[in-house]
Design a protein around this motif. Structure first.
Motif, short mmCIF file in Angstrom:
data_model
loop_
_atom_site.label_atom_id
_atom_site.label_comp_id
_atom_site.label_asym_id
_atom_site.label_seq_id
_atom_site.Cartn_x
_atom_site.Cartn_y
_atom_site.Cartn_z
N GLN A 1 36.31 41.55 44.75
CA GLN A 1 37.36 40.54 44.66
C GLN A 1 37.88 39.98 45.56
O GLN A 1 38.21 40.80 46.79
CB GLN A 1 38.33 41.18 43.92
CG GLN A 1 39.72 40.46 43.54
CD GLN A 1 41.17 41.31 43.27
OE1 GLN A 1 41.67 41.76 44.15
NE2 GLN A 1 41.33 41.26 42.03
N THR B 1 38.90 39.44 37.31
CA THR B 1 38.89 40.70 37.45
C THR B 1 39.22 41.59 36.01
O THR B 1 38.69 42.56 36.17
CB THR B 1 40.24 41.07 38.30
OG1 THR B 1 39.80 40.26 39.45
CG2 THR B 1 40.30 42.54 38.67
N CYS C 1 40.86 34.69 37.87
CA CYS C 1 40.03 35.54 38.73
C CYS C 1 38.76 36.11 37.78
O CYS C 1 37.61 36.25 38.34
CB CYS C 1 40.38 36.12 39.56
SG CYS C 1 41.52 37.65 38.98
N TRP D 1 30.59 43.65 41.72
CA TRP D 1 31.72 42.52 42.14
C TRP D 1 32.28 42.83 43.35
O TRP D 1 32.76 43.81 43.50
CB TRP D 1 32.39 42.24 40.85
CG TRP D 1 31.49 42.22 39.88
CD1 TRP D 1 31.28 42.68 38.58
CD2 TRP D 1 31.04 40.88 39.19
NE1 TRP D 1 30.47 42.15 37.78
CE2 TRP D 1 30.16 41.01 38.10
CE3 TRP D 1 30.77 39.50 39.73
CZ2 TRP D 1 29.41 40.14 37.45
CZ3 TRP D 1 30.17 38.47 39.20
CH2 TRP D 1 29.30 38.83 37.98
N LYS E 1 39.71 35.29 43.37
CA LYS E 1 38.56 35.01 42.43
C LYS E 1 37.62 36.33 42.65
O LYS E 1 37.71 36.97 43.43
CB LYS E 1 37.65 33.85 42.99
CG LYS E 1 36.87 34.20 44.08
CD LYS E 1 35.96 32.78 44.62
CE LYS E 1 35.18 32.43 43.60
NZ LYS E 1 33.74 33.16 43.88
N LEU E 2 36.73 36.41 41.62
CA LEU E 2 35.48 37.43 41.72
C LEU E 2 34.36 36.80 42.30
O LEU E 2 34.35 35.69 42.62
CB LEU E 2 35.24 37.73 40.40
CG LEU E 2 35.86 38.64 39.65
CD1 LEU E 2 35.21 39.07 38.07
CD2 LEU E 2 36.05 40.11 40.37
N LEU F 1 35.06 45.91 44.09
CA LEU F 1 35.88 45.85 43.17
C LEU F 1 36.13 47.43 42.62
O LEU F 1 37.17 47.73 42.02
CB LEU F 1 35.54 45.03 41.76
CG LEU F 1 36.48 44.94 40.51
CD1 LEU F 1 37.70 44.57 41.04
CD2 LEU F 1 35.91 44.03 39.59
#
Length: 554
Positions: free
Chosen positions: A192, A531, A529, A190, A289-290, A250
């Protein structure tokens, strides 16, 4: 079994992927209900801000929705550059050739404006076939009968059944996870993204960026201004605002214990942006957001039974170095999923719709873009830590620096090669080491001084709109031990070490001579988001329909 309300098709989410699916279903005369959890489409959506129309794609947003560019978009992007930064030295490359590869057009967009415009058109079309758009409804799971998916469940209303379900409910799709198609297990899968929308009058944008009414610019930033976090920054011109943000891997964000808002501030206050931002910086909205890394998570078979998954919910976000494309792939996937169901229905074989959808993604070249074969082949070598260390040592050596100087006339051409972009490894080399060396060896010192003072994190949270779901938190912290969930304190974009007003906070509890380092959670300032679902031990769901954060820009 209980009899529930039934529609032939349910589409979850009214963003570009869901809108494309619903419009295509309506074109085939299929009764379609669209379920959107926001008070209005776009109120829950955030993106960097560029939507493409690819020449090779069978569907584009403007072909499905005439008038889109004139009424729902911001500015066309006519100039695209990347800046390699080393301290205050910068070497910039023109990436317009790469940007225009396979591109019919590209526009900057803001999601609240764009998605709400799409919602109106989708509702009109869906009503003609007996459906429509229903907002403020949170789809929280799948309805099953003897293990078979037959519909969806919601917080606000009774379950609804359907012959086909197309989930376009975003990167944190609870439906994709309920089906076992996606998970939150690995931070390396992922990115971010954190973004600020900055107020700037139309005429000021024209002057500072040297653009006309039908022109816009896109700037990317990489190098040493983001510490050692793998990723970079962006700036896009809208009609009368700027979208400025950062996107980082991330796992790197967690490893460096970097705080997203501080990385964004590092970009905002860099002297390269001084003339663009001026002395009158005014931030309208902060968001996050991711972003799925399609190279690793894009579903090759994005379906299960009656369910098909599109867009971010299926990992269909192409982020390969300077190539950042997501909304266009969601549009294509949504339309192809709808087309697959309509064709399967015409053959009385609706159970084959999912397989046909996956085949269409392959046949139309979407999967080759999302999961490049070259990357899969070379990843084991290029993303080896030992190899990365050796490459970085060579680049930063006298020999490597001499090679960079010798290639100075060829580097821009290499950066504009699409095949090379698809092979970029997820290491510090392309995001930090190489651009820093380029900046050091070829860059020109920036003499300007930034006068930008970004808002504090507290002020940013305070400017957001919330409809707090009092007494019904949407995230539960399952383990408050700092070693287990402490990464969220720094990685959450509305939290920070030593900041008491965010979602995640840490403290040391001392009792009878012993001490315990723990984490606490307050979901009120959450920007949804996702996370923390990846980096902490939580039970994560979206808030109920219409509750939580309400983005006005997106």
């Amino acid at each position: 079994m209980t009899e529930y309300e039934h529609y032939e098709a349910i589409v979850i989410g009214a963003g570009p992927g869901g809108a494309a699916a619903a419009a295509t279903l309506a074109n085939y005369g299929i009764e379609t209900l669209v379920l959107e959890r926001g008070v209005e489409a776009g109120s829950k959506n955030v993106s960097g801000g560029l939507i493409y129309a690819e020449e090779s794609s069978p569907y584009t947003i403007d072909s499905l929705f005439p008038g889109f560019r004139e009424e729902a978009a911001e500015r066309p992007v006519t100039d695209y550059r990347i800046h390699n930064i080393a301290g205050t030295k910068v070497e910039s490359f023109d990436l317009t050739k790469l940007h225009e590869h396979d591109t019919e057009w590209c526009d900057a967009v803001l999601r609240r404006k764009m998605d709400s415009w799409l919602e109106d058109r989708v509702h009109e079309r869906a009503r003609e076939t007996g459906g429509g758009v229903l907002t403020g409804v949170h789809v929280n799971g799948l309805l099953r009968d003897q293990g078979e998916i037959i519909g969806v469940t919601m917080d606000e209303i009774d379950p609804i059944t359907a012959d086909v379900i197309i989930a376009a409910d975003g990167v944190n799709s609870e439906v994709a996870r309920a089906a076992g198609l996606m998970d939150w297990d690995d931070p390396s899968e992922w990115f971010q993204g954190v973004k600020a929308v900055v107020d700037m009058p139309h005429d000021v944008i024209a002057e500072r960026f040297d653009v006309g009414d039908d022109e816009g610019v896109a700037h990317l930033f990489s190098g040493d201004l983001f510490q050692d976090v793998r990723g970079g920054g962006f700036l896009y011109t809208n009609q009368d605002t700027l979208s400025i943000g950062t996107v980082f891997h991330l796992d790197s964000l967690v490893a460096e214990r970097a705080e997203p808002h501080e990385l964004l501030d590092a970009l905002l206050t860099h002297p390269l942006l001084a003339d663009w931002l001026g002395d009158d910086y005014h931030e309208l909205e902060y968001s996050a957001k991711l972003v799925p890394d399609s190279k690793k998570v894009a579903l090759r078979e994005p379906h299960l039974g009656r369910l098909m998954v599109v867009g971010d919910a299926a990992g269909q976000m192409q982020a390969q170095g300077p190539i950042i494309k997501g909304m266009n792939h969601a549009v294509t996937a949504g339309a192809l999923a709808a087309e697959a169901y309509a064709q399967a229905k015409s053959r009385n074989k609706t159970e084959q719709a999912g397989e046909l959808y996956a085949k269409k993604l392959r046949d139309n070249g979407v999967m080759r873009k999302l999961r490049p074969r070259g990357y899969d082949t070379l990843r084991g070598l290029t993303e080896n830590e030992t190899v990365t260390d050796v490459v970085d040592d060579v680049l930063t050596s006298f020999v490597g620096r001499a090679a960079i100087r010798g290639l100075s006339g060829q580097l821009e051409r290499l950066y504009n090669t699409p095949a090379l972009s698809a092979l970029i490894p997820d290491t510090r080399t392309p995001y930090v080491t190489l651009p820093t060396v380029i900046g050091e060896e070829l860059g020109v010192p920036i003499r300007e001084t930034s006068n930008v003072t970004p808002p504090t994190l507290e002020a940013r949270i305070g400017e957001l709109r919330y409809d707090t779901d009092i007494g019904s938190p949407h995230i539960e912290l399952l383990d408050n031990d700092y070693d287990v969930s402490g990464a969220a304190v720094a990685a959450c974009p509305v939290s920070a070490v030593g900041f008491g007003g965010g979602c995640y906070r840490d403290e040391v509890i001392r009792t009878n001579g012993s001490e315990e380092h723990v984490v606490s959670l307050d979901t009120q300032p959450c920007v949804e988001c996702g996370t923390c679902a990846v980096v902490a031990k939580t039970k994560w769901t979206h808030p109920r329909g219409g509750k939580g954060v309400d983005f006005m820009e997106g």
